[in-house]
Design a protein around this motif. Structure first.
Motif, PDB file in Angstrom:
ATOM      1  N   GLN A 100      -7.003  18.676  -2.948  1.00 17.89           N
ATOM      2  CA  GLN A 100      -6.840  17.459  -2.362  1.00 17.89           C
ATOM      3  C   GLN A 100      -5.682  16.556  -3.344  1.00 17.89           C
ATOM      4  N   TYR A 101      -6.045  17.018  -4.756  1.00 19.28           N
ATOM      5  CA  TYR A 101      -5.025  16.514  -5.788  1.00 19.28           C
ATOM      6  C   TYR A 101      -3.690  17.023  -5.454  1.00 19.28           C
ATOM      7  N   ILE A 102      -3.248  18.275  -4.982  1.00 18.76           N
ATOM      8  CA  ILE A 102      -2.183  18.844  -4.727  1.00 18.76           C
ATOM      9  C   ILE A 102      -1.475  18.071  -3.450  1.00 18.76           C
ATOM     10  N   LYS A 103      -2.302  17.823  -2.665  1.00 23.75           N
ATOM     11  CA  LYS A 103      -1.645  17.231  -1.301  1.00 23.75           C
ATOM     12  C   LYS A 103      -1.195  15.728  -1.633  1.00 23.75           C
ATOM     13  N   LYS A 104      -1.882  14.971  -2.338  1.00 25.33           N
ATOM     14  CA  LYS A 104      -1.334  13.692  -2.882  1.00 25.33           C
ATOM     15  C   LYS A 104      -0.076  13.932  -3.704  1.00 25.33           C
ATOM     16  N   GLU A 105      -0.268  14.931  -4.421  1.00 29.52           N
ATOM     17  CA  GLU A 105       1.034  15.019  -5.390  1.00 29.52           C
ATOM     18  C   GLU A 105       2.161  15.298  -4.393  1.00 29.52           C
ATOM     19  N   LEU A 106       2.079  16.214  -3.489  1.00 30.33           N
ATOM     20  CA  LEU A 106       3.097  16.545  -2.452  1.00 30.33           C
ATOM     21  C   LEU A 106       3.694  15.378  -1.563  1.00 30.33           C
ATOM     22  N   ILE A 107       2.926  14.317  -1.413  1.00 30.88           N
ATOM     23  CA  ILE A 107       3.200  13.188  -0.606  1.00 30.88           C
ATOM     24  C   ILE A 107       4.295  12.347  -1.479  1.00 30.88           C
ATOM     25  N   LYS A 108       3.884  12.590  -2.759  1.00 36.32           N
ATOM     26  CA  LYS A 108       5.076  11.825  -3.773  1.00 36.32           C
ATOM     27  C   LYS A 108       6.307  12.516  -3.960  1.00 36.32           C
ATOM     28  N   SER A 109       6.185  13.714  -4.173  1.00 34.15           N
ATOM     29  CA  SER A 109       7.241  14.611  -4.278  1.00 34.15           C
ATOM     30  C   SER A 109       7.253  16.052  -3.347  1.00 34.15           C
ATOM     31  N   LYS A 110       7.747  16.095  -2.121  1.00 32.72           N
ATOM     32  CA  LYS A 110       7.555  17.237  -1.302  1.00 32.72           C
ATOM     33  C   LYS A 110       8.402  18.489  -1.747  1.00 32.72           C
ATOM     34  N   ASN A 111       9.531  18.154  -2.733  1.00 28.70           N
ATOM     35  CA  ASN A 111      10.017  19.389  -3.325  1.00 28.70           C
ATOM     36  C   ASN A 111       9.867  19.294  -4.868  1.00 28.70           C
ATOM     37  N   GLY A 112       8.759  19.341  -5.124  1.00 29.07           N
ATOM     38  CA  GLY A 112       8.161  19.283  -6.568  1.00 29.07           C
ATOM     39  C   GLY A 112       8.019  20.574  -6.859  1.00 29.07           C
ATOM     40  N   LYS A 113       8.158  20.872  -8.298  1.00 27.12           N
ATOM     41  CA  LYS A 113       8.246  22.077  -8.935  1.00 27.12           C
ATOM     42  C   LYS A 113       6.654  22.290  -9.245  1.00 27.12           C
ATOM     43  N   VAL A 114       6.177  23.452  -9.107  1.00 26.69           N
ATOM     44  CA  VAL A 114       4.504  23.642  -9.542  1.00 26.69           C
ATOM     45  C   VAL A 114       4.184  22.774 -10.737  1.00 26.69           C
ATOM     46  N   VAL A 115       5.107  22.997 -11.815  1.00 27.71           N
ATOM     47  CA  VAL A 115       4.735  22.178 -13.069  1.00 27.71           C
ATOM     48  C   VAL A 115       4.750  20.793 -12.984  1.00 27.71           C
ATOM     49  N   ASP A 116       5.417  20.157 -12.091  1.00 32.52           N
ATOM     50  CA  ASP A 116       5.538  18.872 -11.721  1.00 32.52           C
ATOM     51  C   ASP A 116       4.340  18.426 -11.001  1.00 32.52           C
ATOM     52  N   ILE A 117       3.911  19.152 -10.054  1.00 34.87           N
ATOM     53  CA  ILE A 117       2.661  18.927  -9.270  1.00 34.87           C
ATOM     54  C   ILE A 117       1.259  18.705 -10.097  1.00 34.87           C
ATOM     55  N   LEU A 118       1.430  19.646 -11.088  1.00 34.88           N
ATOM     56  CA  LEU A 118       0.247  19.890 -11.587  1.00 34.88           C
ATOM     57  C   LEU A 118       0.372  19.518 -13.102  1.00 34.88           C
ATOM     58  N   LYS A 119       1.074  18.763 -13.512  1.00 37.91           N
ATOM     59  CA  LYS A 119       1.441  18.582 -15.088  1.00 37.91           C
ATOM     60  C   LYS A 119       0.158  17.494 -15.533  1.00 37.91           C
ATOM     61  N   ASP A 120      -0.508  16.830 -14.448  1.00 42.38           N
ATOM     62  CA  ASP A 120      -1.420  15.593 -14.981  1.00 42.38           C
ATOM     63  C   ASP A 120      -2.976  16.474 -15.252  1.00 42.38           C
ATOM     64  N   ILE A 121      -2.697  17.830 -14.491  1.00 46.34           N
ATOM     65  CA  ILE A 121      -4.289  18.650 -14.776  1.00 46.34           C
ATOM     66  C   ILE A 121      -4.398  19.135 -16.137  1.00 46.34           C
ATOM     67  N   LEU A 122      -3.376  20.040 -16.622  1.00 46.06           N
ATOM     68  CA  LEU A 122      -3.478  20.753 -17.865  1.00 46.06           C
ATOM     69  C   LEU A 122      -2.047  20.567 -18.536  1.00 46.06           C
ATOM     70  N   PRO A 123      -2.159  20.758 -20.022  1.00 48.18           N
ATOM     71  CA  PRO A 123      -0.748  20.900 -20.735  1.00 48.18           C
ATOM     72  C   PRO A 123      -0.095  21.972 -20.222  1.00 48.18           C
ATOM     73  N   TYR A 124       1.378  21.605 -20.538  1.00 51.34           N
ATOM     74  CA  TYR A 124       2.401  22.491 -20.062  1.00 51.34           C
ATOM     75  C   TYR A 124       2.108  23.951 -20.449  1.00 51.34           C
ATOM     76  N   THR A 125       1.996  24.218 -21.842  1.00 48.37           N
ATOM     77  CA  THR A 125       1.782  25.577 -22.159  1.00 48.37           C
ATOM     78  C   THR A 125       0.496  26.127 -21.575  1.00 48.37           C
ATOM     79  N   VAL A 126      -0.559  25.676 -21.647  1.00 53.80           N
ATOM     80  CA  VAL A 126      -1.768  26.191 -20.931  1.00 53.80           C
ATOM     81  C   VAL A 126      -1.578  26.227 -19.456  1.00 53.80           C
TER      82      VAL A 126
END
Length: 355
Positions: free
Chosen positions: A225-251
């Motif tokens: 559900q989180y990813i679906k909401k992020e894809l609404i904001k950015s259909k062409n988003g990179k994986v890192v941009d979609i998930l950036k608020d879930i975990l730090p970049y390095t992790v």
């Protein structure tokens, strides 16, 4: 609730806690002019947040009561009258002290640099007491996976850890709290509590697979559900941009690299199978515990003098009259957060009261 946190042996503490609970302990320190507070609503600290405050207060009270403290005399043995099975003396390297009572509070084997040697266990075993299997507890854990060493800059909050073995009993082993990655594995409050439970199984299985939820309790459906909401904001988003608020970049980078996903790739271009793997690994990241630093880094010891041989109403030995116990020398240990300190104070107070 306090006793339950110590596991199956917790009810042994009933009389000791009834004689000195946490409020009694706070009042005791107040009487020694040590002010305490509870900044997180749970753990009690001196307002100075300095252990020296406690040490100095206890030292001053010893002086006020004219109690003699003798240091640098290693106890070698406790003398027992053969016919009566009562304590008669304490033998050290240099002297023999006649006494009818002795309270052993020698602790366990954790942190030997602070003086722990397990000599208390050795002495009472020679007197006929049973010592249960001893394990180090409350310490960092090593992992088979090496990617954790690249994430040492991050502390992850509200992490849940669980054992990933088929045995039903082991499946119940879970812990929740903050986690820190290290060069060799994992540490932090959640790991300290988890290590207390898992060390016997590391010895048995050598490697213990675990699952770690690093996403503050989000399950697979929550992540979808989180990813679906992020894809609404950015259909062409990179994986890192979609998930950036879930975990730090390095992790994120290290976890997804382990399943061959490039976080710079557009999310919409991922194959369905890759998306499934991504969701699963974010919900439960697999790790393998394969070791620890033993008693050198252990904050407490699991195991000790068998509780079956101790009277919980007095802390006196059922084997030897006049022999009392307090604290970590006994087969009783609790989680991180002051539990073991409270038990040490409560058991010591009960034993001292009845000596």
């Amino acid at each position: 609730t306090f006793m339950q946190s110590f596991g199956k042996n917790g009810r042994f503490m009933t009389t000791a806690l009834n004689n000195m609970n946490h409020k009694d302990l706070m009042n005791f320190f107040t009487s020694l002019k040590v002010d305490t507070h509870i900044p997180d609503g749970f753990r009690i600290f001196p307002v100075t947040h300095n252990s020296t405050t406690i040490i100095n207060a206890l030292q001053d009270e010893l002086n006020r009561l004219n109690i003699e403290v003798i240091c640098d005399e290693k106890v070698i043995d406790i003398n027992i009258e053969e016919q009566t099975k009562k304590v008669s003396a304490v033998k050290t390297q240099n002297n023999t002290y006649k006494t009818k009572n002795i309270l052993l509070a020698t602790g366990g084997l954790g942190y030997p640099k602070l003086g722990a040697s397990g000599d208390g266990h050795t002495i009472v075993k020679n007197l006929g007491h049973t010592i249960t299997k001893i394990y180090p507890a409350m310490m960092p854990l090593d992992t088979k996976e090496t990617w954790v060493s690249k994430c040492t800059a991050h502390t992850i909050a509200k992490v849940t850890i669980k054992v990933n073995l088929p045995n039903r009993k082991l499946k119940k082993l879970t812990a929740t709290g903050d986690l820190i990655f290290t060069k060799k594995g994992i540490r932090g409050p959640v790991v300290l509590d988890f290590a207390r439970e898992i060390t016997p199984y590391i010895e048995e299985f050598k490697e213990v697979p675990i699952l770690v939820n690093l996403t503050k309790g989000m399950d697979e459906n929550d992540i979808i559900q989180y990813i679906k909401k992020e894809l609404i904001k950015s259909k062409n988003g990179k994986v890192v941009d979609i998930l950036k608020d879930i975990l730090p970049y390095t992790v994120l980078f290290e976890i997804l690299s382990s399943i061959d996903i490039n976080i710079q790739e557009l999310y919409k271009n991922l194959l369905g199978t890759k998306k499934e793997k991504l969701i699963k690994i974010l919900a439960w990241t697999p790790l393998t515990i394969n070791g620890h630093d033993g008693f050198d880094k252990a904050m407490i010891t699991r195991g000790g003098v068998s509780l079956k041989e101790i009277d919980p109403n007095s802390m006196q030995s059922k084997v030897i009259d006049g022999l009392y116990f307090a604290g970590e020398i006994l087969d009783l240990d609790g989680p991180c957060g002051g539990y073991n300190l409270q038990w040490s104070f409560s058991s010591g107070y009960l034993a001292g009261k009845l000596l």
